[in-house]
Design an enzyme around this catalytic site. Sequence first.
Site, short mmCIF file in Angstrom:
data_model
loop_
_atom_site.label_atom_id
_atom_site.label_comp_id
_atom_site.label_asym_id
_atom_site.label_seq_id
_atom_site.Cartn_x
_atom_site.Cartn_y
_atom_site.Cartn_z
N TRP A 51 -22.97 -7.63 25.52
CA TRP A 51 -23.76 -6.45 25.17
C TRP A 51 -24.33 -5.79 26.42
CZ3 TRP A 51 -22.31 -4.67 20.81
CH2 TRP A 51 -21.98 -5.53 19.77
N ASP A 75 -32.97 -4.85 25.27
CA ASP A 75 -32.22 -4.94 24.02
C ASP A 75 -32.59 -6.27 23.37
OD1 ASP A 75 -30.39 -5.21 22.00
OD2 ASP A 75 -28.60 -4.99 23.25
N LYS A 114 -29.79 -8.27 12.57
CA LYS A 114 -29.87 -9.70 12.91
C LYS A 114 -31.21 -10.29 12.48
CE LYS A 114 -26.28 -8.73 15.86
NZ LYS A 114 -25.97 -7.73 16.88
#
Length: 363
Positions: free
Chosen positions: A104, A174, A198
């Site tokens: 990511w 993030d 999530k």
Amino acid sequence: MKYDRIWNFNPGPAAVPLDALEAVNKDWFNYQKTGMAVMEWSHRSKEFDAIHNETIALVKKLLNLGDEYHVLFLQFGASLQFGMIPMNFLGEGKTADYINTGSWSTKAIKEAKLFGKVNVAFDGNEVNFTRLPKQNELKLTKDAAYVHITSNNTIKGTQFFEFPETGNVPLICDMSSDILSHRFDPKPFGMIYAGAQKNLGPSGVTLVILRDDVLKTARKGITTMLTYDIHVEKNSLYNTPNTFGIYFMGEVLKWIDGLGGLEAVEKRNREKANLLYGFMDESGEFYRGTVDKDSRSWMNVCMRLPNEELEAKFIADGKNAGFNGLKGHRSVGGVRVSMYNAVPPEAIKELVVFMKDFMAKNG
Ligand SMILES: *Cc1c(COP(=O)(O)O)cnc(C)c1O
């Protein structure tokens, strides 16, 4: 199990708290005697306004955020933030520092390079993403626009519990896969963002938290929907937000609050991590962790078994035994146990019993 549910270790969308599902189910047809379902209310109605403001208040309460922070609910996932951040904050002549700790972060770097100068302050490729950097390994730029970091590496299975020191340079983080999973000091953070699917609820809504002094540095003249300023000014209501997603997130936050907030959640997550990693370490390399011990994630536990045939059998037998979503990401292989906030310690206890039995039969 209740409603014939099974244990869900999916990486995302992932398990949500049963309490939140039940709360939404109870009000599904007629929200709190309003005669309508939440998704039927206008995003500008007083009914939705109450839900929206309560969700913002809970985010602030649970994360211990002061008045200098704005809370937004945007769309297009954490992935849009990868581009929106440099678009807004990486001005002419400025450099942004990125700490590359996995797939990511790599994507975030790729987007930032489209808009300005990027300094990769740590390149995890060099250690195959099996560990996080130490402070003295970071090559930070003195007056960077910001330092970008991924707090939990969903795919590689590493997690920061202490964040890099960046002086006056704001951290942009993030937190898609570990937000609200343990306590931390929010002060160094200029921005925190997280796709909801999530740890916060359903996909389709992204939580964005912005500190006011950082917001003020944003570039002007970008297309309206990609301008943080506008979303702050309009309280996420410039256009129609994901009203259902915000509502559901509110119910997840109420569940966390009811458990006792981040202190209680942290305790639960530590217990789960100790159970699973503890057993892996006892298994004599049958269940071999793929990252350094001091970088281990509490959210995504990655492991390899002695060979690929056993890994496939483990995943298949696990599914038959009521454990869903154990397949590792193709870039790591093996097994990944994603155990976000909503996965109870009970699930890990039962999984460890299954793992012991599997090892006895196949070891
Ligand atoms: C899942 C994930 C993303 C991508 O989120 P989308 O909402 O699908 O864009 C980004 N970062 C991290 C750390 C993730 O776990």
